[in-house]
Design an enzyme around this catalytic site. Sequence first.
Site, PDB file in Angstrom:
ATOM      1  N   LYS A 124     -11.981  -1.796   7.100  1.00 55.49           N
ATOM      2  CA  LYS A 124     -11.254  -2.711   7.972  1.00 55.49           C
ATOM      3  C   LYS A 124     -11.623  -2.510   9.437  1.00 55.49           C
ATOM      4  O   LYS A 124     -12.038  -3.441  10.091  1.00 55.49           O
ATOM      5  CB  LYS A 124      -9.750  -2.559   7.770  1.00 55.49           C
ATOM      6  N   TRP A 169       0.831  -1.204   0.000  1.00 52.93           N
ATOM      7  CA  TRP A 169       0.000   0.000   0.000  1.00 52.93           C
ATOM      8  C   TRP A 169       0.864   1.252   0.000  1.00 52.93           C
ATOM      9  O   TRP A 169       0.573   2.222  -0.703  1.00 52.93           O
ATOM     10  CB  TRP A 169      -0.965  -0.006   1.182  1.00 52.93           C
ATOM     11  N   ASP A 221      -1.467   6.727   6.361  1.00 53.13           N
ATOM     12  CA  ASP A 221      -2.501   5.812   5.890  1.00 53.13           C
ATOM     13  C   ASP A 221      -2.796   4.861   7.045  1.00 53.13           C
ATOM     14  O   ASP A 221      -1.996   3.977   7.352  1.00 53.13           O
ATOM     15  CB  ASP A 221      -2.007   5.043   4.657  1.00 53.13           C
TER      16      ASP A 221
HETATM   17  C1  LIG Z   1      -6.930  -1.877   2.300  1.00 52.19           C
HETATM   18  C2  LIG Z   1      -5.908  -0.830   2.329  1.00 52.19           C
HETATM   19  C3  LIG Z   1      -5.827   0.163   1.340  1.00 52.19           C
HETATM   20  C4  LIG Z   1      -6.747   0.195   0.144  1.00 52.19           C
HETATM   21  O1  LIG Z   1      -7.966   0.707   0.493  1.00 52.19           O
HETATM   22  P1  LIG Z   1      -9.127   0.975  -0.582  1.00 52.19           P
HETATM   23  O2  LIG Z   1     -10.202   1.506   0.332  1.00 52.19           O
HETATM   24  O3  LIG Z   1      -9.462  -0.321  -1.206  1.00 52.19           O
HETATM   25  O4  LIG Z   1      -8.649   1.984  -1.540  1.00 52.19           O
HETATM   26  C5  LIG Z   1      -4.860   1.125   1.466  1.00 52.19           C
HETATM   27  N1  LIG Z   1      -4.014   1.134   2.510  1.00 52.19           N
HETATM   28  C6  LIG Z   1      -4.050   0.200   3.474  1.00 52.19           C
HETATM   29  C7  LIG Z   1      -3.074   0.245   4.597  1.00 52.19           C
HETATM   30  C8  LIG Z   1      -5.001  -0.814   3.416  1.00 52.19           C
HETATM   31  O5  LIG Z   1      -5.048  -1.751   4.378  1.00 52.19           O
END
Ligand SMILES: *Cc1c(COP(=O)(O)O)cnc(C)c1O
Length: 362
Positions: free
Chosen positions: A197, A103, A173
């Site tokens: 999540k 990511w 993030d």
């Molecule tokens: C799942 C995830 C993403 C991607 O998220 P989307 O909502 O599908 O764009 C980005 N960063 C991390 C750390 C993730 O776990």
Amino acid sequence: MKKRIFNFSAGPAVMPEEVLLEAQKEFFSYKEAGMSVMEMSHRGKVFDGIIKEAEKDLRTLLNIGDDYAVLFLQGGATLQFSMVPSNLMKGANTADYIVTGSWAKKAAKEAKKVGTVNIAGSTESENFARLPKQEELKLDADASYVHFTSNNTIFGTQYKTEPEAGNIPLVCDASSDILHKKIDINKYGLIYAGAQKNLGPSGLTLVIVKKELLERSSDSLHTYLNYKVHAENDSMYNTPPTFAVYIVGLVLKWLLNNGGLDSMHQKNLNKANILYNAIDNSDGFYNGTVTNKDDRSIMNVCFTLPNEDLTKKFISEAAEQGFSGLKGHRSVGGIRASIYNAFPTEGVEALVEFMKEFKSNN
Ligand SMILES: *Cc1c(COP(=O)(O)O)cnc(C)c1O
């Protein structure tokens, strides 16, 4: 109703049962409204109450001051990979990225389309099996911000404390560990997270941004991509994902009613300890994939079995017993047990029992 199984999915992921039942109760007709939340105008009084209450509860849980804006957006964390550099890369037009997984790599890739990216640290040569240490980072004094990923969902590593960035705004993030514990918001310039999540359903992206950074958002940006526009319009520039906002609101209430984030953190630590202890006390049958134990995630627990056949057997026998979502990401292999806030302790205990049995049978 079929009994619910233990859902170890990495995302979209398990929700608190109390929230699902509450939403079910209110689904057909929300309180006195005479309609479902998904049927009502986002500009009406009822929804206005829902989104304001969600923001208020989030501010309470994370102790977010008035110097930060809270935005409810769409496009996932993935759109934030683009919005962050488009809005915040200013001045020398460079930004620091700490690359700790897939990511983070994707985030850096989008930033390169906007300006110069300095990879301030990376553990890619070790297949991201640990986090870079502070002394390994090569931070650029002219960087517009420093970007990091607090929890690496695929590789099972997690920062226990934020990297030090001095006076440079820290951008995070936090898609897979937002609200898993209390953090000091004042250390951050911006935090973003896709909801699916640890917050609620997919379709909603949360952004918490220091208001002074909104001055960097240029009028020449496409309107939806401009943080300042969303802040000035209280996340109502266009139609927000109303139903997802409502569900996240219920999750926030659930957190508040269950002792807040300190209590959640204790519960999360306990769950992770049960699982890591089972791995570490298996005489090498199970092996954690993270090479530095201090970097182990308490959200995504990754481990391997002695070989590929046993891994397949483990996953299929686990599925028969009601454990789903345990297959590791293809770039790591093995097993990944995602145990976010809403994942019950009983599920971790049951998995550990299964692991012991599987080991003795094999
Ligand atoms: C799942 C995830 C993403 C991607 O998220 P989307 O909502 O599908 O764009 C980005 N960063 C991390 C750390 C993730 O776990």
